[in-house]
Design an enzyme around this catalytic site. Sequence first.
Site, PDB file in Angstrom:
ATOM      1  N   SER A 101       0.828  -1.186   0.000  1.00 46.77           N
ATOM      2  CA  SER A 101       0.000   0.000   0.000  1.00 46.77           C
ATOM      3  C   SER A 101       0.876   1.254   0.000  1.00 46.77           C
ATOM      4  CB  SER A 101      -0.973  -0.046   1.191  1.00 46.77           C
ATOM      5  OG  SER A 101      -2.009   0.887   1.039  1.00 46.77           O
ATOM      6  N   ASP A 158      -8.551  -5.920  -5.761  1.00 46.76           N
ATOM      7  CA  ASP A 158      -8.211  -4.807  -4.872  1.00 46.76           C
ATOM      8  C   ASP A 158      -8.904  -3.553  -5.389  1.00 46.76           C
ATOM      9  OD1 ASP A 158      -7.115  -2.879  -3.246  1.00 46.76           O
ATOM     10  OD2 ASP A 158      -5.042  -3.571  -3.469  1.00 46.76           O
ATOM     11  N   HIS A 170      -6.671  -6.266  -0.762  1.00 46.76           N
ATOM     12  CA  HIS A 170      -5.532  -5.419  -0.394  1.00 46.76           C
ATOM     13  C   HIS A 170      -4.705  -6.130   0.680  1.00 46.76           C
ATOM     14  CE1 HIS A 170      -3.744  -1.451  -0.709  1.00 46.76           C
ATOM     15  NE2 HIS A 170      -3.785  -1.282   0.604  1.00 46.76           N
TER      16      HIS A 170
END
EC number: 3.4.14.11
Length: 792
Positions: free
Chosen positions: A367, A487, A518
């Site tokens: 991320s 995602d 994610h």
Amino acid sequence: MKLNQFARLTPDLETQRQELAAIGLLGQSKTDFTRCLQIVYPKLFPEAYSPAAQQQALATVAVNEEQDLKQWLQTNPTRMTQVEFYTVALQLLGFEADTTVDLAEPIAFMEQVKLPHLDHDIETTNDFVEAIYLLLNTRTPKLVNYLDDLANRGFFKHFHKKPNFLIFNGKVQQTFNPDEVLREVVWIESDLDTDHDGKRDLLEATIFRPAVTGVGLKVPALFTANPYFHGTNDQPDLTHDAQSGLTVKTTSHTREEVTYTPDAPLDLPHQEVMGSSQRAEVYGDENGIYSLNDYFMARGFAVVYSGGVGTRGSDGFRSTGGVDETASAVAVIEWLTGQRKAFTNRTDGITIDAWWCNGSVAMTGKSYLGTLAIAAATSGVKGLKTIISEAAISSWYDYYRENGLVVAPGGFQGEDADVLAEETFSRQKQGGDYLKVKAAWQKHLAAITANQDRETGDYSAWWDERNYRNNLSHITADIVSVHGLNDWNVKPKNVIKFWEGIQDLPVAKKLFLHQGQHVYLNNILSLDFTDMMNLWLTHELLGVDNHAETLLPDVTIQDNVTPETWHTVTNFGENNPAVTTQQIPLTQLNPSADHFTDHAKAIYVANHDDPDRFEAAIIQPDSDYAESRLLLTQPTATTDLTLEGTPSIDLHLSIDQPTGILSVRLVDLGPANRFNPTPTVLERNGYQLAYDFKTDNRLEFTPSKTITAAKLISFGHINLQNQQSSYQSSVIEPGVAFDIHLELQPTHYTIPAGRQLGLIIHGADMAQTIQPDQPVTYTIDWAKSQLNLPHY
């Protein structure tokens, strides 16, 4: 269960002997067959400290229906059948007799689980060397390979007294005690002044390095730039309200106007140097956050975390992806490679070098963390050998905006760049520090709010600064990219646009696409991702010629139909020679009407829905939102159809308002037990990272036990005024038709025979876009519209 494996080498017999000798399992001098077995098997129980304890352990393993391993070895065997060897091997790997596996049929079970094996009986010492070497490099149901499992039980414990790098099967082994680690904090001097106090921002970094580096061993570093490392400001009032009106745009922009121009470098005084030290003054009390990093600590790698500008312990302000955040990550790498100063504390001017680092650095993280790895790589910084970026952003516009629209990543309505900047500005957690900068920070934050422009959602120079794909030509580091095909937070476009952009660069590159959302990939049971990264980092950071760049698949993609199945190909999407793009006229998809009126907001409010419920409802064949969309379908598939690449749609349409939002979804229709959106926990703390050390959960992507009628494959959104680009606005005359081309999110998805591909066209997306109150009527000319579908 399938234990797929891609990181296993097959060296020649002499190399196998040498490596077995190096780990202390079997001497290099040849030993007769019987003695060889009697030496090796007891050593496979490192938790047993005495000969008697070893014999006791041997007696727990069956060889056949009459004998255990202790009894069998006492007969001084001169050969071992294939069935006998693998009956023993499966139990050593951790499979349970008569519950997990039928010991009378070990080979059939191994082939089912995808475990490697020899195809002949074990009749000579060389046969046994080959068989035991292969066994050590075979995966276990504990996720790790068998040698790692032995190490987790103490096999390499005697190396802890004088640890050094030990390579087996091309991978560095667990010869360092992760509990004997120096934990320290330093402050790195940057070239930045993001808090505008006239001084260079100092950046805190926390280091975990093997204690043996204190007596001269140089080691590589894994660096994770983690803005969340020292906490976040989780305040519920940070987010924006989802706007109820869509602005009619009256201005347009040129490419030149939206191109970022860097500011001139600041001429800032350096902190005065008053001396130097090799001893840190502050203990690093914050623990690491990523189990892949922890796994490599036992293999002698140092691990470094730094929150960057604006985080607790550092100077400066957050900017959500700006060039200053890239520079603060680069500064840490430059210190690790001897190109920049750091200090033992913030005031005394005592410098400290990373003298223990061998000059080779890799960046890791998911991320925002993986995003900063991409950002640093695009700087071309010396010493950054590779990045392993997971679920990472390559352009922040593609995270918070889409085709002239404000969008909500992952359905988090009201999230935006200013929200994330304040969330990660953890200097607020230290009251005394925050008092000094509160007014300046509020001014800085207000500028982010203005520049992000929630009014028009257009691309601008501010967003262009945060588009790392502008600087791909600077990359010199090798690349590992990991992303979930489901995602909807950091959407797949971010990784595929990045992947496509680096195709011609002279760097090694690997792409992993899984069926999750994610999430990290290193603790997924069906893939040897950690072993693959061991092979990769052993090559990249220790310089071992293990052929990782050619042995590991270029592209690894998880199947969405058959559990625990991974496909390997040479490239993805339009770069995959097997893929062709089919133009499908929408007249072939059985349109039942040519218009609809979008009342989604009113239905959403009346049903008291939330983003998750809306996303589930809008794709159902029978939906509360059925009158606010058009659903088109292909005929039921008679053969499997695999979509791969970036689908797109061309529409000729009109609307009855001067502006509007268009959303398009591809869906898989038909009752089925589809994969769960998040991995299933197979065993909590079932993945051991080192001997007497940390653990992580073992996970797997599993099919749901619940039958569902539909599954989202891909989607896209566009502000209908942005017909040409994300920064150019067109005037819409109500009732006058115009053309749009809309790219959807890249995907790899198989629609099995018996199911249907569906196309949904609707207006505002209550989960992903703003939520305008104004109903809009859409009329589509099917004869002038088509779906562009990459598939094979």
